[in-house]
Structure formats: structure tokens, C-alpha cells
Design a protein around this motif. Structure first.
Motif, PDB file in Angstrom:
ATOM      1  N   TYR A   1       3.870 -57.647-120.605  1.00 47.49           N
ATOM      2  CA  TYR A   1       2.782 -57.307-121.529  1.00 47.49           C
ATOM      3  C   TYR A   1       1.907 -58.539-121.786  1.00 47.49           C
ATOM      4  CZ  TYR A   1       0.441 -56.132-125.923  1.00 47.49           C
ATOM      5  OH  TYR A   1      -0.494 -55.916-126.901  1.00 47.49           O
ATOM      6  N   TYR A   2       2.541 -59.686-122.038  1.00 46.41           N
ATOM      7  CA  TYR A   2       1.771 -60.919-122.270  1.00 46.41           C
ATOM      8  C   TYR A   2       0.965 -61.287-121.032  1.00 46.41           C
ATOM      9  CZ  TYR A   2       5.237 -61.512-126.061  1.00 46.41           C
ATOM     10  OH  TYR A   2       6.051 -61.327-127.144  1.00 46.41           O
ATOM     11  N   LEU A   3       1.598 -61.156-119.868  1.00 45.19           N
ATOM     12  CA  LEU A   3       0.907 -61.479-118.616  1.00 45.19           C
ATOM     13  C   LEU A   3      -0.333 -60.614-118.419  1.00 45.19           C
ATOM     14  CD1 LEU A   3       3.649 -62.021-115.869  1.00 45.19           C
ATOM     15  CD2 LEU A   3       1.787 -63.571-116.434  1.00 45.19           C
ATOM     16  N   ARG A   4      -0.160 -59.316-118.612  1.00 37.45           N
ATOM     17  CA  ARG A   4      -1.292 -58.402-118.431  1.00 37.45           C
ATOM     18  C   ARG A   4      -2.419 -58.731-119.411  1.00 37.45           C
ATOM     19  NH1 ARG A   4       2.894 -54.552-118.147  1.00 37.45           N
ATOM     20  NH2 ARG A   4       2.418 -53.843-120.271  1.00 37.45           N
ATOM     21  N   ALA A   5      -2.030 -59.022-120.643  1.00 43.72           N
ATOM     22  CA  ALA A   5      -3.038 -59.337-121.660  1.00 43.72           C
ATOM     23  C   ALA A   5      -3.766 -60.633-121.322  1.00 43.72           C
ATOM     24  CB  ALA A   5      -2.380 -59.449-123.035  1.00 43.72           C
ATOM     25  N   PHE A   6      -3.011 -61.652-120.883  1.00 43.88           N
ATOM     26  CA  PHE A   6      -3.654 -62.927-120.556  1.00 43.88           C
ATOM     27  C   PHE A   6      -4.537 -62.806-119.324  1.00 43.88           C
ATOM     28  CE2 PHE A   6      -4.077 -67.089-118.639  1.00 43.88           C
ATOM     29  CZ  PHE A   6      -4.366 -67.892-119.733  1.00 43.88           C
ATOM     30  N   MET A   7      -4.125 -61.977-118.360  1.00 38.50           N
ATOM     31  CA  MET A   7      -4.890 -61.839-117.116  1.00 38.50           C
ATOM     32  C   MET A   7      -6.270 -61.235-117.334  1.00 38.50           C
ATOM     33  SD  MET A   7      -3.408 -63.157-114.503  1.00 38.50           S
ATOM     34  CE  MET A   7      -4.154 -62.401-113.064  1.00 38.50           C
ATOM     35  N   GLU A   8      -6.513 -60.658-118.505  1.00 38.32           N
ATOM     36  CA  GLU A   8      -7.855 -60.175-118.818  1.00 38.32           C
ATOM     37  C   GLU A   8      -8.859 -61.322-118.772  1.00 38.32           C
ATOM     38  OE1 GLU A   8      -9.046 -57.017-119.549  1.00 38.32           O
ATOM     39  OE2 GLU A   8      -7.094 -56.306-118.830  1.00 38.32           O
ATOM     40  N   SER A   9      -8.386 -62.528-119.062  1.00 37.87           N
ATOM     41  CA  SER A   9      -9.274 -63.698-119.053  1.00 37.87           C
ATOM     42  C   SER A   9      -9.661 -64.111-117.638  1.00 37.87           C
ATOM     43  CB  SER A   9      -8.603 -64.883-119.760  1.00 37.87           C
ATOM     44  OG  SER A   9      -7.469 -65.340-119.023  1.00 37.87           O
ATOM     45  N   TRP A  10      -8.995 -63.514-116.642  1.00 39.78           N
ATOM     46  CA  TRP A  10      -9.254 -63.867-115.237  1.00 39.78           C
ATOM     47  C   TRP A  10     -10.268 -62.954-114.571  1.00 39.78           C
ATOM     48  CZ3 TRP A  10      -5.859 -66.264-111.100  1.00 39.78           C
ATOM     49  CH2 TRP A  10      -5.293 -67.446-111.551  1.00 39.78           C
ATOM     50  N   LYS A  11     -10.736 -61.954-115.258  1.00 38.08           N
ATOM     51  CA  LYS A  11     -11.590 -60.957-114.606  1.00 38.08           C
ATOM     52  C   LYS A  11     -12.857 -61.560-114.015  1.00 38.08           C
ATOM     53  CE  LYS A  11      -9.981 -56.627-116.481  1.00 38.08           C
ATOM     54  NZ  LYS A  11     -10.264 -55.390-117.233  1.00 38.08           N
ATOM     55  N   GLY A  12     -13.339 -62.622-114.577  1.00 35.45           N
ATOM     56  CA  GLY A  12     -14.538 -63.263-114.030  1.00 35.45           C
ATOM     57  C   GLY A  12     -14.271 -64.115-112.801  1.00 35.45           C
ATOM     58  N   LYS A  13     -12.988 -64.396-112.536  1.00 35.89           N
ATOM     59  CA  LYS A  13     -12.651 -65.255-111.396  1.00 35.89           C
ATOM     60  C   LYS A  13     -12.607 -64.486-110.076  1.00 35.89           C
ATOM     61  CE  LYS A  13      -9.927 -68.819-113.729  1.00 35.89           C
ATOM     62  NZ  LYS A  13      -8.711 -69.646-113.654  1.00 35.89           N
ATOM     63  N   ILE A  14     -12.253 -63.225-110.133  1.00 33.84           N
ATOM     64  CA  ILE A  14     -12.073 -62.432-108.926  1.00 33.84           C
ATOM     65  C   ILE A  14     -13.321 -61.574-108.711  1.00 33.84           C
ATOM     66  CG2 ILE A  14     -10.579 -60.810-107.716  1.00 33.84           C
ATOM     67  CD1 ILE A  14      -9.173 -63.411-108.439  1.00 33.84           C
ATOM     68  N   HIS A  15     -14.236 -62.065-107.885  1.00 33.64           N
ATOM     69  CA  HIS A  15     -15.475 -61.329-107.603  1.00 33.64           C
ATOM     70  C   HIS A  15     -15.267 -60.304-106.492  1.00 33.64           C
ATOM     71  CE1 HIS A  15     -17.700 -64.001-110.233  1.00 33.64           C
ATOM     72  NE2 HIS A  15     -17.157 -65.029-109.621  1.00 33.64           N
ATOM     73  N   ASN A  16     -14.387 -60.620-105.557  1.00 37.66           N
ATOM     74  CA  ASN A  16     -14.007 -59.679-104.502  1.00 37.66           C
ATOM     75  C   ASN A  16     -12.559 -59.967-104.124  1.00 37.66           C
ATOM     76  OD1 ASN A  16     -13.934 -61.639-102.149  1.00 37.66           O
ATOM     77  ND2 ASN A  16     -16.057 -61.895-102.814  1.00 37.66           N
ATOM     78  N   PHE A  17     -11.965 -59.067-103.387  1.00 35.29           N
ATOM     79  CA  PHE A  17     -10.537 -59.184-103.089  1.00 35.29           C
ATOM     80  C   PHE A  17     -10.185 -60.459-102.316  1.00 35.29           C
ATOM     81  CE2 PHE A  17      -9.646 -54.316-103.373  1.00 35.29           C
ATOM     82  CZ  PHE A  17      -9.664 -54.430-104.759  1.00 35.29           C
ATOM     83  N   ILE A  18     -11.103 -60.970-101.532  1.00 35.45           N
ATOM     84  CA  ILE A  18     -10.804 -62.179-100.752  1.00 35.45           C
ATOM     85  C   ILE A  18     -10.613 -63.389-101.669  1.00 35.45           C
ATOM     86  CG2 ILE A  18     -11.586 -63.674 -98.858  1.00 35.45           C
ATOM     87  CD1 ILE A  18     -10.859 -60.802 -98.070  1.00 35.45           C
ATOM     88  N   ASP A  19     -11.211 -63.359-102.862  1.00 37.86           N
ATOM     89  CA  ASP A  19     -11.057 -64.465-103.813  1.00 37.86           C
ATOM     90  C   ASP A  19      -9.599 -64.672-104.218  1.00 37.86           C
ATOM     91  OD1 ASP A  19     -13.728 -65.096-103.858  1.00 37.86           O
ATOM     92  OD2 ASP A  19     -14.186 -63.937-105.668  1.00 37.86           O
ATOM     93  N   VAL A  20      -8.771 -63.642-104.048  1.00 37.80           N
ATOM     94  CA  VAL A  20      -7.372 -63.721-104.452  1.00 37.80           C
ATOM     95  C   VAL A  20      -6.649 -64.859-103.737  1.00 37.80           C
ATOM     96  CG1 VAL A  20      -5.147 -62.492-104.324  1.00 37.80           C
ATOM     97  CG2 VAL A  20      -7.195 -61.306-105.127  1.00 37.80           C
ATOM     98  N   ILE A  21      -7.032 -65.148-102.496  1.00 38.54           N
ATOM     99  CA  ILE A  21      -6.322 -66.182-101.726  1.00 38.54           C
ATOM    100  C   ILE A  21      -6.523 -67.586-102.297  1.00 38.54           C
ATOM    101  CG2 ILE A  21      -6.375 -64.821 -99.603  1.00 38.54           C
ATOM    102  CD1 ILE A  21      -8.677 -66.480 -98.613  1.00 38.54           C
TER     103      ILE A  21
END
Length: 433
Positions: free
Chosen positions: A258-278
Motif C-alpha cells: 500500500y505504501y509503495l503504491r501510494a509513493f509511486m504516484e509521485s513517479w507518474k511524471g517520470k514515465i513518459h513511455n514504456f521504454i523509460d522504464v529501463i
């Protein structure tokens, strides 16, 4: 089948895993090496300290298990001929089909986000990590096709994507992502081993030895088992149930998810497309946790603090593992009442944990199950007609928990208070509808 003893690596679950020079080249690519820094079970090591294993070794393990399954089928009299005949329609021979299978197994998890499933909160709704894996494989297509042959990448993607459009690949897809696939065989054994529990063990050698194939209704071949393998298959299904309830959905593991999912909301601006995941791995996320602890203006600070300092909520109410609609409604009612009473000083969280035990079709009970067959006396029988255990076992479990803690993360609940809240929740249970 094939000679893969050029390179080898010692694995804690399967012993030596052999791979070719071409596979070694792929393993050494940075996109795959990133998996060394993606934990298989997110923050489960907060509960089971040994659970620090990664997607890297799991991917190698799935490749090994998939190869064993395919090789056993190809060594069975009559089965090999059926496989050759089927795949020849798409210009594949046994060696090429085996290579496609191994590559799909090796790359199936290449799209996992930091902390595996715990980081998937930022994936667009309706998408999963498999969609990211496919995007990354497509990104790598020029290198893969050059390393092997033009067109191999499209076959690999077929085995990973949800919908299969080439029927002749159905058998290979069953091995990668079916009812008794190499993926779950490896993660059940591997997760059980590293967590130090026995829940995930089953007779994988007997199960693999019992594999067979049948003609599929839409063309191609379907994976099936001989009657003698039923008990091994039942053990696999039970192992999955035990691991989900005792490890993957452990009450403490769930609150950290739950904490992880909540914190990962702050990452939404980092992943512009799936390739950014790498670009990212667990280390990237851990660094963000540590920085966020000191950012008093961040709404995500409390989640980072709880993760880094291991200051989690306490469970005050839990349903059974097989709740019905009434039980879930009661849990929601208890949560709403307690939230009204204690919201000023305390933070309450309700968590619905729902998992799948199996997807086998039970005739007459559902229409969305997957047909899987057992061969007895050279005749095909639906698995759930032959196995009373699987037929009677619920397909899903659903557990609801209510957690509580101070809103001030520096304060700690007393044991007496937690016991009082648990008693109060049980009293409410008899009153809410």
C-alpha cells in the motif's frame, strides 16, 4: 535438445543453468542486467528476511524450466512428431521453436518496474508489466533479429502478449503463460526457497514428466497431462494457494505494498513511455525514499518514512480468506464507523486482498474457466472431472483487513490500544449489516 553447455551459471533452485553465447549476449545487455536490481517480491524481505532474490535469477529459472518442459515433450514417442508437424506450418523446426521459447522465457519480465508488482501503480489502467515487456522487446527487435534471424522477435512477442494470433504457437504459449506454466513453477519454488517456507514446494519433476499434448480446437496443440500427474498438479495448485495466502498476501507485506503504491504516484511524471522504464530500478526508488523523508512539503513523505523506518500500521480486523459479499460489506461498515470515531488522531486503511488460485473450467459452474485435459486410457477428460480437489477448490480468495496507526508517524501505538481496537472491531461486526 540442443547444446547449451558453452556457458553456465549456478542457480540456488535449479543447479546449473546452461545457455548459449547468443543468450549470454542478451543476458549482458543493460536492459536485462537491470533485473539484477529489481526484487522479485518487493518489500517481502521486511517479513521474510531471505526474500532478497531478483527478477534476474527468476528469468533465468523460467528459461530453464520452460526448456525442461519442452524437451520432455519432444522426447516422448509420438509427441515429437505432433510438435514438428504443427510448427512446420509456420516454418519452424524443433531447434528454432525451442529458441523462441527460451527467449520468451528469458525476456518475459524485462518490463518490470522497481519493486516488481509493488511499482505497477503508475502503469495506465488496463495495462500490465507484460505490456511494458513487449514494448521493450520491440525496442530491442533490430538487435534480436540480427542476432538470430529476421522474424524471431514477432514469435517471442506472441508468447508474451495476451492474445495469441498464431495458433501453431499455442503449445509454446501454454508453457510460458498457461495453467501450469514455467513461470509459476519457478516462482513458487524460488520464492519458497528464499522465504524459508515450505508452502511453495511440489513435485515439479513428476509434473514435467507427466506432460503431454492434445490437438487444440482452434488449431495448434494444447498442453495436457497424463493421469499419473494429477497429484503433482494438485500440489502445484495448493502450493499457489498457500504461497498467496501465507506470503504474497501476508498482512505486513500488504501494508507495505500500500505504501509503495501510494509513493509511486509521485513517479507518474517520470514515465513518459514504456521504454523509460529501463532507466529505473529498485535503487532509483530507494534513493527517492531517502530524499523524501526530509521533504516536509511532500505529500509522499509519510509513505517514504514508513518504508525506510519500518513504521507500519497494525491490523485490527481481518475477515476469512473466502469472504462473501456480506462479509465484505460488514468490513466496509466497520471501517466507516471506526474512521468517523478515530479520524482526528489516527489513520485507518482498509485493504481488499483478492487473488486467483486457479482458472480451470468447472463444467456447469462457470463459463469463463479455461479447459485443461487429463489423458486417461488414451481418452481426454476435463481436469476438474478427474480431480475432486481442484473441482471443489474455490478459484479465488478475498481477504479484507483494516489497519490503524497514528497520523503522526513518529508515534507508536501501544499493544493495549491495538488489542482494544481489535475487540471494538469485533463488537461492531455483530452490529453492522
Amino acid at each position: 535438445m540442443g547444446v547449451f553447455n558453452i556457458n553456465k551459471i549456478r542457480d540456488s533452485v535449479h543447479g546449473f543453468i546452461y545457455f548459449s553465447d547468443k543468450e549470454k549476449e542478451i543476458i549482458d545487455w543493460p536492459e536485462f542486467q537491470r533485473l539484477r536490481y529489481i526484487k522479485q517480491l518487493a518489500l517481502t524481505n521486511y517479513v521474510y528476511p531471505g526474500a532478497g532474490h531478483t527478477r534476474f535469477e527468476h528469468s533465468l529459472g523460467v528459461m530453464e524450466m520452460a526448456s525442461r518442459m519442452f524437451d520432455r515433450l519432444c522426447n516422448k514417442s509420438g509427441i515429437s512428431e505432433m510438435i514438428k508437424k504443427s510448427i512446420s506450418k509456420i516454418d519452424l523446426d524443433i531447434e528454432k521453436a525451442r529458441q523462441v521459447l527460451r527467449l520468451a522465457a528469458l525476456l518475459h519480465d524485462i518490463g518490470h518496474l522497481p519493486f516488481s508488482h509493488g511499482g505497477e501503480a503508475i502503469i495506465p489502467q488496463g495495462k500490465k508489466h507484460e505490456d511494458i515487456s513487449i514494448s521493450i522487446i520491440e525496442y530491442l527487435q533490430p538487435k534480436l533479429d540480427k542476432l538470430y534471424y529476421e522474424g524471431i522477435t514477432k514469435f517471442v512477442i506472441q508468447l508474451i502478449q495476451k492474445q495469441l494470433t498464431i495458433p501453431e504457437l499455442k503449445l509454446l504459449k501454454d508453457i510460458i503463460s498457461g495453467n501450469i506454466d514455467a513461470d509459476r513453477m519457478d516462482y513458487l519454488l524460488r520464492d519458497s526457497h528464499h522465504c524459508g517456507v515450505d508452502y511453495g514446494y511440489f513435485d515439479n519433476n513428476r509434473l514435467i514428466d507427466s506432460l503431454t499434448v492434445i490437438e487444440g480446437i482452434n488449431g495448434g496443440l494444447d498442453l495436457a497431462i497424463d493421469y499419473g500427474g494429477i497429484h503433482a498438479l494438485e500440489a502445484l495448485v495448493l502450493a499457489r494457494y498457500y504461497m498467496f495466502t501465507q506470503v504474497y498476501y501476508h498482512k505486513t507485506r500488504r501494508i507495505y505494498d500500500y505504501y509503495l503504491r501510494a509513493f509511486m504516484e509521485s513517479w507518474k511524471g517520470k514515465i513518459h513511455n514504456f521504454i523509460d522504464v529501463i532507466k529505473y530500478d529498485d535503487i532509483s526508488l530507494i534513493n527517492d525514499f531517502r530524499q523524501s523523508i526530509y521533504d516536509n512539503n511532500s505529500s509522499y513523505q509519510k509513505y517514504a518514512y514508513r518504508i525506510c523506518k519500518r513504521r507500519h500500521h497494525s491490523t485490527i480486523y481481518q475477515t476469512s480468506e473466502f469472504t462473501d459479499g456480506i462479509d465484505r460489506r460488514k468490513a466496509e461498515g466497520i471501517f466507516k464507523q471506526m474512521e468517523k470515531m478515530y479520524n482526528d488522531e489516527y489513520d485507518l486503511i482498509i485493504d481488499h486482498g483478492e487473488g486467483s488460485i486457479h482458472k480451470f473450467l468447472v463444467e456447469g459452474e462457470d463459463a469463463d474457466g479455461e479447459e485443461f485435459y487429463v489423458i486417461r486410457n488414451n481418452t481426454e477428460f476435463l481436469l476438474t472431472k478427474e480431480s475432486h480437489i481442484i473441482r471443489k477448490m474455490p478459484k479465488k480468495f478475498h481477504v479484507v483487513r483494516i489497519y490503524i496507526d497514528y497520523k503522526d508517524t513518529t508515534r507508536k501505538l501501544s499493544k493495549d490500544f491495538i488489542l482494544r481496537m481489535r475487540k471494538e472491531a469485533l463488537e461492531m461486526e455483530g452490529k453492522v449489516r
